[in-house]
Every structure is written in structure tokens, then in C-alpha cells.
Write a protein that holds these residues in place. Structure first.
Motif, PDB file in Angstrom:
ATOM      1  N   SER A  22       4.387  -1.120  -8.408  1.00  8.27           N
ATOM      2  CA  SER A  22       2.330  -1.719  -8.322  1.00  8.27           C
ATOM      3  C   SER A  22       2.129  -1.940  -7.180  1.00  8.27           C
ATOM      4  O   SER A  22       1.143  -2.222  -7.059  1.00  8.27           O
ATOM      5  N   ASP A  23       3.425  -3.290  -7.383  1.00  6.87           N
ATOM      6  CA  ASP A  23       2.290  -4.837  -6.856  1.00  6.87           C
ATOM      7  C   ASP A  23       2.175  -4.209  -5.334  1.00  6.87           C
ATOM      8  O   ASP A  23       1.308  -4.193  -4.426  1.00  6.87           O
ATOM      9  N   VAL A  24       3.099  -3.429  -4.668  1.00 11.92           N
ATOM     10  CA  VAL A  24       3.502  -3.296  -3.234  1.00 11.92           C
ATOM     11  C   VAL A  24       2.308  -3.119  -3.080  1.00 11.92           C
ATOM     12  O   VAL A  24       2.064  -2.732  -2.123  1.00 11.92           O
ATOM     13  N   GLU A  25       2.535  -1.200  -3.567  1.00 13.18           N
ATOM     14  CA  GLU A  25       0.979  -0.828  -3.413  1.00 13.18           C
ATOM     15  C   GLU A  25      -0.541  -1.493  -3.520  1.00 13.18           C
ATOM     16  O   GLU A  25      -0.953  -0.436  -3.133  1.00 13.18           O
ATOM     17  N   GLU A  26      -0.858  -1.939  -4.331  1.00 16.67           N
ATOM     18  CA  GLU A  26      -2.204  -2.228  -4.734  1.00 16.67           C
ATOM     19  C   GLU A  26      -2.121  -3.614  -3.336  1.00 16.67           C
ATOM     20  O   GLU A  26      -3.130  -3.686  -2.406  1.00 16.67           O
ATOM     21  N   SER A  27      -0.704  -4.251  -2.649  1.00 13.85           N
ATOM     22  CA  SER A  27      -0.742  -4.838  -1.391  1.00 13.85           C
ATOM     23  C   SER A  27      -1.777  -4.496  -0.030  1.00 13.85           C
ATOM     24  O   SER A  27      -2.255  -4.375   0.454  1.00 13.85           O
ATOM     25  N   LYS A  28      -0.533  -3.392  -0.340  1.00 13.16           N
ATOM     26  CA  LYS A  28      -1.032  -2.156   0.563  1.00 13.16           C
ATOM     27  C   LYS A  28      -2.293  -1.569   1.187  1.00 13.16           C
ATOM     28  O   LYS A  28      -2.954  -1.559   1.757  1.00 13.16           O
ATOM     29  N   LEU A  52      -5.360  -1.973   3.519  1.00 13.51           N
ATOM     30  CA  LEU A  52      -6.070  -0.823   4.279  1.00 13.51           C
ATOM     31  C   LEU A  52      -7.296  -0.856   4.284  1.00 13.51           C
ATOM     32  O   LEU A  52      -7.992  -0.785   4.521  1.00 13.51           O
ATOM     33  N   GLU A  53      -8.429  -1.686   3.118  1.00  7.07           N
ATOM     34  CA  GLU A  53      -9.411  -1.267   3.100  1.00  7.07           C
ATOM     35  C   GLU A  53      -9.623  -2.756   3.824  1.00  7.07           C
ATOM     36  O   GLU A  53     -10.734  -2.673   4.032  1.00  7.07           O
ATOM     37  N   ALA A  54      -8.800  -3.274   3.572  1.00  6.00           N
ATOM     38  CA  ALA A  54      -9.063  -4.724   4.836  1.00  6.00           C
ATOM     39  C   ALA A  54      -9.454  -4.278   6.058  1.00  6.00           C
ATOM     40  O   ALA A  54     -10.615  -4.425   7.067  1.00  6.00           O
ATOM     41  N   ALA A  55      -8.405  -2.792   6.832  1.00  8.18           N
ATOM     42  CA  ALA A  55      -7.986  -2.945   7.602  1.00  8.18           C
ATOM     43  C   ALA A  55      -9.877  -2.128   8.539  1.00  8.18           C
ATOM     44  O   ALA A  55      -9.901  -2.139   9.408  1.00  8.18           O
ATOM     45  N   LEU A  56     -10.106  -0.939   7.606  1.00  6.52           N
ATOM     46  CA  LEU A  56     -10.746   0.208   7.302  1.00  6.52           C
ATOM     47  C   LEU A  56     -11.976  -0.729   7.263  1.00  6.52           C
ATOM     48  O   LEU A  56     -12.934  -0.176   8.374  1.00  6.52           O
ATOM     49  N   LEU A  57     -12.720  -1.737   6.811  1.00  3.99           N
ATOM     50  CA  LEU A  57     -13.757  -2.596   6.894  1.00  3.99           C
ATOM     51  C   LEU A  57     -13.623  -2.767   7.954  1.00  3.99           C
ATOM     52  O   LEU A  57     -15.154  -3.004   9.000  1.00  3.99           O
ATOM     53  N   GLN A  58     -12.980  -3.920   8.705  1.00  9.85           N
ATOM     54  CA  GLN A  58     -12.796  -4.435  10.482  1.00  9.85           C
ATOM     55  C   GLN A  58     -12.897  -3.338  10.704  1.00  9.85           C
ATOM     56  O   GLN A  58     -13.845  -3.391  11.909  1.00  9.85           O
ATOM     57  N   THR A  59     -12.684  -1.561  10.664  1.00 15.43           N
ATOM     58  CA  THR A  59     -13.039  -1.143  11.727  1.00 15.43           C
ATOM     59  C   THR A  59     -14.058  -0.288  11.939  1.00 15.43           C
ATOM     60  O   THR A  59     -14.887   0.167  12.782  1.00 15.43           O
ATOM     61  N   GLU A  60     -14.582  -0.209  10.508  1.00 20.49           N
ATOM     62  CA  GLU A  60     -16.520   0.392  10.441  1.00 20.49           C
ATOM     63  C   GLU A  60     -17.261  -0.901  10.860  1.00 20.49           C
ATOM     64  O   GLU A  60     -18.286  -0.865  11.710  1.00 20.49           O
ATOM     65  N   MET A  61     -16.543  -2.218  10.651  1.00 17.83           N
ATOM     66  CA  MET A  61     -17.255  -3.809  10.860  1.00 17.83           C
ATOM     67  C   MET A  61     -17.618  -3.004  13.313  1.00 17.83           C
ATOM     68  O   MET A  61     -18.476  -3.256  13.771  1.00 17.83           O
ATOM     69  N   ARG A  62     -16.386  -3.033  13.552  1.00 24.82           N
ATOM     70  CA  ARG A  62     -16.579  -3.145  15.494  1.00 24.82           C
ATOM     71  C   ARG A  62     -17.222  -1.432  14.877  1.00 24.82           C
ATOM     72  O   ARG A  62     -17.516  -1.686  16.044  1.00 24.82           O
ATOM     73  N   LEU A  63     -16.848  -0.731  14.594  1.00 22.52           N
ATOM     74  CA  LEU A  63     -17.264   0.658  15.141  1.00 22.52           C
ATOM     75  C   LEU A  63     -19.370   0.354  15.091  1.00 22.52           C
ATOM     76  O   LEU A  63     -20.008   0.442  15.999  1.00 22.52           O
ATOM     77  N   LYS A  64     -19.983  -0.343  13.629  1.00 20.22           N
ATOM     78  CA  LYS A  64     -21.074  -1.007  14.214  1.00 20.22           C
ATOM     79  C   LYS A  64     -21.583  -1.218  15.488  1.00 20.22           C
ATOM     80  O   LYS A  64     -22.420  -1.107  15.911  1.00 20.22           O
TER      81      LYS A  64
END
Length: 208
Positions: free
Chosen positions: A48-54, A58-70
Motif C-alpha cells: 500500500s505504501d509503495v502504491e501510494e508513493s508511485k 505519477l501525479e507530480a510527473a503529470l503536474l510537471q508535464t501539464e506545466m511544460r505543456l502550458k
């Protein structure tokens, strides 16, 4: 103690030992089960901890991708706007170049037109000898005016019009009871404009 009693005691001891061994086995099995369940619970918590960390990664990477896309979208929008502005400026410059390409030529041509007009004014139209020459000058003058007019050159001859400093150059002011104040009374030299741009302002005299 008789042999019979000894035999009974031995049997009881063996039975007791067997029962103790059985109990020990049961306790061991139960401990293993409990220990196994503990291991399972720990593994589940770890998973569960591993899944939450992953998920967090992923959420952080998605946020960075969205910022770069913008940022990239903003850059593209700015680049498009800049290209559009550059295209408009280029079109305007090309249009101006086409309109005023003969500006220098027109300036040099104006004295020729002035001289033809002076010749027509000075000629004696009643003299039969002079008439053929005057007609030739008039035809030449008309040809010049037709050609320059087709290319956007228009004369400024403001007799009786209100003085306009953007189009007229006042060389003097005179008393004139027949004209209102600030009215052009005499044109000493015609002016010309090329496609709306003044090539030469008209030299005029203005009523006080």
C-alpha cells in the motif's frame, strides 16, 4: 510396585508425551499461522505504501508535464502572434514600397512639368506661328500628367481653399477684401502628393 502398575504408568507417560507433542505441534502450527498472517498484513501495508508513493510520483510527473505543456502552448501562441505581426508589417512595407517606389522619380519630374506649364502660360496663343509649338507643348504636358496620375501623383492647386500647413507652404500673407482670412489667394507653385504622401507642398500666398 507390580509389573502391571509399571506398565500402566509407562503407557500413561507415553500417552502424556504424545499429547504434549501433539499440543506442541498445534501450538507451533498456530504460531506459524499467526506469524504468516502477520507477514501478510505487513506485506499488504508495504504494498500500500509503495502504491501510494508511485501514485504521488505519477501525479507530480503529470503536474510537471501539464506545466511544460502550458508553457509550450504559451510559447506557440506568442510565436504565432509574432509571426502574424511580422507578416502584417512585411505586407505594409511591401505596399508602401509599391506605392512610393517612384517617389524620387516624381520629385525629379516635377520641374519638367513646371517648365512645360510656364511655357504654356508664356506662349502667345494668338500667334499663328507659335500655335503649333504651343499645341505640341500642351500635348506633351497632358501626356506627362496622364502618366503620373496613373501612378498616383496628384497636383495640389488650392486657390480659394483654406490654408492647410500639411499641404501648403505660405510664403507671405496679403490683404484681400475678396477672400476670407486664412484663405489661399495665389498659388505661386503647384504642389504634388503621391498616393496621399506630400511630395512637394504648394507655395501659396494667404489672405490675412
Amino acid at each position: 510396585m507390580s509389573d502391571k502398575e509399571n506398565k500402566i504408568n509407562e503407557e500413561e507417560l507415553v500417552q502424556a508425551a504424545n499429547e504434549a507433542e501433539q499440543v506442541a505441534e498445534e501450538v507451533t502450527e498456530e504460531a506459524e499461522v499467526i506469524g504468516g498472517e502477520g507477514d501478510i498484513e505487513w506485506n499488504e501495508e508495504t504494498d500500500s505504501d509503495v502504491e501510494e508513493s508511485k501514485v504521488a510520483q505519477l501525479e507530480a510527473a503529470l503536474l510537471q508535464t501539464e506545466m511544460r505543456l502550458k508553457d509550450q502552448q504559451d510559447t506557440v501562441v506568442r510565436a504565432k502572434a509574432e509571426v502574424e505581426n511580422m507578416r502584417r508589417r512585411t505586407e505594409q512595407e511591401i505596399s508602401k514600397a509599391r506605392k512610393f517606389a517612384i517617389n524620387k522619380f516624381a520629385e525629379e519630374l516635377l520641374p519638367v512639368i513646371d517648365n512645360l506649364e510656364r511655357a504654356m502660360e508664356a506662349a502667345d496663343s494668338d500667334n499663328e506661328v507659335v500655335k503649333p509649338f504651343l499645341e505640341g507643348i500642351e500635348m506633351t504636358h497632358k501626356s506627362f500628367i496622364d502618366v503620373v496620375s496613373k501612378n498616383g501623383l496628384v497636383e495640389i492647386n488650392p486657390v480659394g481653399e483654406a490654408f492647410n500647413p500639411e499641404l501648403h507652404n505660405a510664403v507671405s500673407m496679403v490683404e484681400s477684401p475678396d477672400h476670407e482670412s486664412n484663405t489661399v489667394t495665389i498659388v505661386l507653385q503647384k504642389g504634388y502628393e503621391l498616393n496621399g504622401r506630400v511630395v512637394r507642398p504648394a507655395m501659396v500666398m494667404v489672405a490675412k
